[in-house]
Design an enzyme around this catalytic site. Sequence first.
Site, PDB file in Angstrom:
ATOM      1  N   HIS A 164      19.944  28.532 -20.779  1.00 50.77           N
ATOM      2  CA  HIS A 164      18.521  28.861 -20.694  1.00 50.77           C
ATOM      3  C   HIS A 164      18.286  30.340 -21.043  1.00 50.77           C
ATOM      4  O   HIS A 164      17.380  30.687 -21.804  1.00 50.77           O
ATOM      5  CB  HIS A 164      18.033  28.546 -19.274  1.00 50.77           C
ATOM      6  CG  HIS A 164      16.568  28.757 -19.062  1.00 50.77           C
ATOM      7  ND1 HIS A 164      15.994  28.758 -17.815  1.00 50.77           N
ATOM      8  CD2 HIS A 164      15.549  28.972 -19.932  1.00 50.77           C
ATOM      9  CE1 HIS A 164      14.692  28.976 -17.927  1.00 50.77           C
ATOM     10  NE2 HIS A 164      14.400  29.104 -19.208  1.00 50.77           N
ATOM     11  N   GLU A 202      18.735  30.752 -24.683  1.00 49.88           N
ATOM     12  CA  GLU A 202      17.543  30.268 -25.404  1.00 49.88           C
ATOM     13  C   GLU A 202      16.491  31.381 -25.479  1.00 49.88           C
ATOM     14  O   GLU A 202      15.860  31.598 -26.514  1.00 49.88           O
ATOM     15  CB  GLU A 202      16.989  29.029 -24.680  1.00 49.88           C
ATOM     16  CG  GLU A 202      15.622  28.564 -25.149  1.00 49.88           C
ATOM     17  CD  GLU A 202      14.692  28.197 -24.000  1.00 49.88           C
ATOM     18  OE1 GLU A 202      13.564  28.742 -23.947  1.00 49.88           O
ATOM     19  OE2 GLU A 202      15.085  27.372 -23.143  1.00 49.88           O
ATOM     20  N   HIS A 203      16.291  32.103 -24.374  1.00 51.89           N
ATOM     21  CA  HIS A 203      15.337  33.226 -24.381  1.00 51.89           C
ATOM     22  C   HIS A 203      15.827  34.375 -25.267  1.00 51.89           C
ATOM     23  O   HIS A 203      15.046  34.985 -25.996  1.00 51.89           O
ATOM     24  CB  HIS A 203      15.151  33.779 -22.959  1.00 51.89           C
ATOM     25  CG  HIS A 203      14.183  33.002 -22.124  1.00 51.89           C
ATOM     26  ND1 HIS A 203      13.040  33.552 -21.602  1.00 51.89           N
ATOM     27  CD2 HIS A 203      14.191  31.710 -21.696  1.00 51.89           C
ATOM     28  CE1 HIS A 203      12.386  32.644 -20.896  1.00 51.89           C
ATOM     29  NE2 HIS A 203      13.061  31.517 -20.930  1.00 51.89           N
ATOM     30  N   GLU A 212      11.179  33.050 -13.537  1.00 49.66           N
ATOM     31  CA  GLU A 212      10.742  31.712 -13.965  1.00 49.66           C
ATOM     32  C   GLU A 212      11.380  30.654 -13.061  1.00 49.66           C
ATOM     33  O   GLU A 212      10.719  29.734 -12.590  1.00 49.66           O
ATOM     34  CB  GLU A 212      11.159  31.462 -15.422  1.00 49.66           C
ATOM     35  CG  GLU A 212      10.808  30.059 -15.905  1.00 49.66           C
ATOM     36  CD  GLU A 212      11.412  29.689 -17.259  1.00 49.66           C
ATOM     37  OE1 GLU A 212      11.317  28.512 -17.636  1.00 49.66           O
ATOM     38  OE2 GLU A 212      11.991  30.569 -17.938  1.00 49.66           O
TER      39      GLU A 212
END
Length: 923
Positions: free
Chosen positions: A81, A84-85, A182
């Site tokens: 994750h 991905e950012h 998040e």
Amino acid sequence: KSTSAKERACQYQPGQNIHGFTVTEVVAVPDLFLTAVKLTHDTTGAQHLHAARDDANNLFRLSHSIDFKITTPMDSTGVPHILEHTVLCGSQKYPCRDPFFKMLNRSLSTFMNAFTASDYTMYPFSTQNGKDFQNLLSVYLDAVFFPCLREQDFRQEGWRLENETPTDINSPLVFKGVVFNEMKGAFSDNERVYAQHLQNKLFPDHTYSVVSGGEPLAIPDLTWEQLKQFHATHYHPSNARFFTYGDLPLEQHLKQIEEEALSRFKRINPNTEVPSQPHWSSPREEHVTCSPDALAPDPARQDTLCVSYLLGEKGFEEERIEALLHKLEIQIKHQSTNFGLSLASYIASLWNHDGDPVELLQISDSVAKFRQALKENPCFLQEKVLHYFKENTHRLTLSMSPDEAYLEKQAQAEEEKLQRKIQALSHSDRKEIYEKGLELLATQSKTQDASCLPALKVSDIEPTIPITPVQISTAGGVPVQYCEQPTNGLVYLRAMCSLNTLPEDLRLYVPLFCSVITKMGCGALDYRQQAQQMELRTGGMSVSTQVTPDSTQLDMYEQGVLLSSSCLERNLPHMFQLWRDIFNSPHFDDEERLRVLVMMSAQELANGISYSGHMYAMTRAGRHLTPAGDLQETFSGMEQVKFMKRIAEMSDLSQVMRTLPRIKKHLLNPDTMRCAVNTTPQKISDTAAQLESFMKEVADNRKERKPVRSNIIERPLDPLDDSGLSRKLISELNFQPCQMKTFFQLPFPVNFVSESIRAVAFSHQDYASLCILARMMTAKFLHGEIREKGGAYGGGARMGGGCFSFYSYRDPNSVQTLSAFRKGVDWAKSGQFSQQDIDEAKLSVFSAVDSPVAPSSKGMGRFLSGVTDEMLQNHRERLFAVTHKNLVEVAERYLGVGQRTCGVAILGPENHTIKKDPSWIVK
């Protein structure tokens, strides 16, 4: 050269070579009006699937498997994750910071995002412009295969230790980072917590036993080195699946993918197949805890509700099976605007595990096989139930209960983790942390040069909108708007019913009425039979509240409920019969059923806050600024959430049961209705005839009812028509807007912050400038302050409903964010932005204005809010014309401290600063 994309694609031959790819299969899929072309890249083995369809909203999607063959699970640091950012923060060809967010304003994309699932990451975008497609493809390919992965980007996006105030070396050290916040926000939703535990505990032996998005307390164990290592092993073409969709030529896509990325790689064996989970020999039980949900109904009320699925004596009723197959047929025929994205998501999981994606698209074949299996073996489904459910020993019973101390324990665990990290630091480590904090702040504050990125120009935008022709007539005295559209044999019906005669004391009950009216049973049907008939005969029937601000006057609005339904042409009489029964004889007397619906509704509202907290904050902030805003808060704001919680906790619902029929009398009344029909030209007259007889039959319902308010203004449905057909709006010209600051204390570790300012209506000449200003402030100022520096998951400004609103999403800060909003206004008033900044904001606004509209929704804007194509074209021309001078002027005129009337709302954890400040109302 054939005209249609799907026919052109049929001309490819298996074995044919195109730009380093070999075609392996070409299959026509008439169900979905497309041709599927499967290819393999010769050198790397990368797989490509192209779905050629006559749809201008072209989509690209690249996904990588992120599983591990090794039997020991990876960890829950969220490496896929955070990667991905971070890949979207700059690449070899596009080394500027944050090309992803920059491209949002340099393109006309209809969709741009990236997602991390449990076992793959996908990077999709879509656009209707061919040049734009090439630009975005170039940025995406470079980001994924050749990212910079700078340490600074890892610290900003993933996690870092930093001084609470980066400029003050003596301020305490805290955890910061976008993904860190998040995921703290994501785990404040109890449904999410439960689903995560369920998956982790059902597959305890490999990749599904960890949290791919990141467990907040495990995220700070991830190092920058591990991130780069993960990219090197997983982000390789041999481990990639490419999917393209739409009417653009496949050759161009393949050429660009080969030249810009794949030609630089050799084949590897990625070793990412997932081994099977060893099968348990006996069922297991587990228990987990979660935070008590302040707005969910009291759990003591919930034990009485238990849902049981029974295999009846008759086994599976034929009608039930037909209803589900009918649902499938509707899903295939209904055309959504993001069909390409839906397809990409639909095939992702199977394809990731080396299944055949084309087989998945051939839905009719699967249905035929299923029907054949049922015919040959009437017990086919019962045997499946025995095998997969009843006799399956790999079974988990997971219970979850609220723990009053849950949030406290979480905060304590985070504090302990932080202290362990801090205790390990030397004096020079602390100094380095402070210096890195200042460096990051300096980088975030620098004006960035994005000239390396491709961009469309404002001149690439279509100057005019296509006109949507509609005809207006009447059926049984009720105004009807007909819109001829290629709906694939479906009929879409909407009816707007005015609420103008409804007494004030019933307003809070309207959303509850809407959610239960189609689910309590009607006519001769109990609620189960009604649900089955709806599934068997329609594509769904729903009722929702509707508050539409007037397009010219801020203090005028229309209030009503909207009935929506659709069906295949052959089922039109059945659909009208169902509505007839709902109008004439709904069942409001089953208290047990009502209790279940009330509980579900209250629970859903409470669960939604952790995902839509910014919307609730904006709705509350706008409550006292316009009359429409006040009603929005009543129907869909925190006031409604609290009201539903109160109803769900009542031991006796008889008073509610008496209220529902009172509302029905005011709503389902042909005198205060208008309808809209979208269907094929062949079906218009038949639909009109059936609508006519339907209206006559429900007209017995009519009683002359006086509007509660005398201030009703009529607006013609068609400005060019003098037939007298009109929309009836409520005018509150003596409305007094007022300032108010409200804080809702909720069991979340993050905040949702909003400030709304009373501005202008849609037709006002300044509306377009405010739209551009909101977009520009978001991209050029607020994104940097709220997300990059502040660590919130998101933030920005938007114009709509007569208000200019600021918001932040999953934000570690509260009052500080309000000062970031203020600073944004100062930035706008100072005029420190370029023509390029304005042009980018225009591109971004137009990509929303011009987003595709499905055949079922064409003409709806006009039907609901009276905004005609001509008004839209005027708005369009004003958007094109916005200048630097206009933007500075509207910032001063509406957003300046002396000028504005504003409301503020924050949803978040306990806040001592706010509690001590008497200007806040604390809920």
